[in-house]
Design a protein around this motif. Sequence first.
Motif, mmCIF file in Angstrom:
data_model
loop_
_atom_site.group_PDB
_atom_site.id
_atom_site.type_symbol
_atom_site.label_atom_id
_atom_site.label_comp_id
_atom_site.label_asym_id
_atom_site.label_seq_id
_atom_site.Cartn_x
_atom_site.Cartn_y
_atom_site.Cartn_z
ATOM 1 N N MET A 54 0.824 -1.108 -0.248
ATOM 2 C CA MET A 54 -0.388 0.445 -0.345
ATOM 3 C C MET A 54 0.653 1.263 -0.145
ATOM 4 O O MET A 54 0.466 2.071 -0.392
ATOM 5 C CB MET A 54 -0.606 0.270 1.313
ATOM 6 N N THR A 104 -1.679 4.228 -1.499
ATOM 7 C CA THR A 104 -2.961 3.850 -1.185
ATOM 8 C C THR A 104 -3.173 3.361 0.699
ATOM 9 O O THR A 104 -4.038 2.321 0.918
ATOM 10 C CB THR A 104 -3.641 2.245 -1.897
ATOM 11 N N THR A 105 -1.757 3.996 1.161
ATOM 12 C CA THR A 105 -2.334 3.368 2.640
ATOM 13 C C THR A 105 -3.705 3.997 2.944
ATOM 14 O O THR A 105 -3.827 5.420 3.142
ATOM 15 C CB THR A 105 -1.441 4.051 2.831
ATOM 16 N N GLN A 140 -6.451 3.293 2.405
ATOM 17 C CA GLN A 140 -7.429 3.490 1.562
ATOM 18 C C GLN A 140 -8.700 2.174 2.192
ATOM 19 O O GLN A 140 -10.072 1.987 1.627
ATOM 20 C CB GLN A 140 -7.957 2.724 -0.069
ATOM 21 N N PHE A 141 -8.374 0.998 2.486
ATOM 22 C CA PHE A 141 -8.811 -0.661 3.513
ATOM 23 C C PHE A 141 -10.018 -0.238 4.542
ATOM 24 O O PHE A 141 -10.482 -0.688 4.876
ATOM 25 C CB PHE A 141 -7.642 -1.126 3.634
ATOM 26 N N ILE A 196 -11.705 2.426 4.384
ATOM 27 C CA ILE A 196 -13.166 3.102 4.554
ATOM 28 C C ILE A 196 -14.394 2.674 4.415
ATOM 29 O O ILE A 196 -14.646 3.128 5.214
ATOM 30 C CB ILE A 196 -12.615 4.007 2.871
ATOM 31 N N LYS A 197 -14.755 1.682 4.078
ATOM 32 C CA LYS A 197 -15.748 0.410 3.796
ATOM 33 C C LYS A 197 -16.130 -0.121 5.496
ATOM 34 O O LYS A 197 -17.185 -0.115 5.811
ATOM 35 C CB LYS A 197 -15.787 -0.871 3.250
ATOM 36 N N ASP A 226 -6.072 11.323 8.827
ATOM 37 C CA ASP A 226 -7.138 11.563 7.765
ATOM 38 C C ASP A 226 -8.170 11.488 8.817
ATOM 39 O O ASP A 226 -7.996 11.073 9.566
ATOM 40 C CB ASP A 226 -7.304 9.924 6.976
#
Length: 291
Positions: A80, A85-86, A88-89, A91-92, A169
């Motif tokens: 990542m 992409t660190t 992003q996993f 988010i959901k 974030d």
Amino acid sequence: MSSKALENIANFRQLCLGTAKIYRSSFPGRATEKDVKYLKETLGIKLIIGLCEPNEEGDALYLRDAYKTLVVREVELENMKANCTTGQFLIKDMPHVHLALGFISKKYYRLINSLLTDDHKKDLVESCSSQTPKNIKQNIAKRGLTQMYKDLIDTSQTFIYTMLKLLSDPNNVPALIHCTAGKDRTGIACALIQTCVGLSTEHVIDDYEATTEGMKPIYDEINKHYNDVQGMAEEFLTSERETMASALAYIDEMHGSVQEYLIKCGFNSQEQENLKINIMNTNPQQQQQCM
């Protein structure tokens, strides 16, 4: 806001003299139902970052019900980071995630491996995905607590980078950082955060030393785990000022400053500024000190 509001989470406090949206503690799996409600509803903690190894975490009944547990492997973190992409996993599943991040890298094990006899090297290879054998822990103990901190500083960059990116974030804060006792891995992580956002070395060392008092409710349990089970030296139960002072001086000596060290971890100057903006309370009425 006081840690006395919590029934069964030791070594709990807020960073940066109560001005950051970040908290630290020992393993919160011991939390009562009331404790978890306090974390989730009163403090509004969205993300719990665990720096423990998988074998260190016991049952966490109430915490598990309130925060979804996610486990991420080191190789996934590296991928990542390489692909930008660190985070992003998450988010959901956010908010209310307990992320088993870890802190001890394959690089650290290779470092210790290079210092062992052939028989112990075999033990270490077999342990990397499970529990570190007692003889390996004893070898780490021989190097001493201060050297362990230096070794982790040298080998945990991927975990440190990931943690800081997540805390940058707005969707992930307020957040809680923990390991087993909330002393070593958490101590290093929090020292880096506090220095990054501009707190003095004196304050960082004061906060580290506060663990001596914070660990008292779980001291006997941690003592048994470290000394009786793992064969670690008594030194590993302490949080002396000199230990953190030496770790910070090591960073300055090897990298120039904590800020430069973080840049070498991949966390650039603009990201450091973003972290500060994201986690620091600017409204005086929101500033709370955890005593």
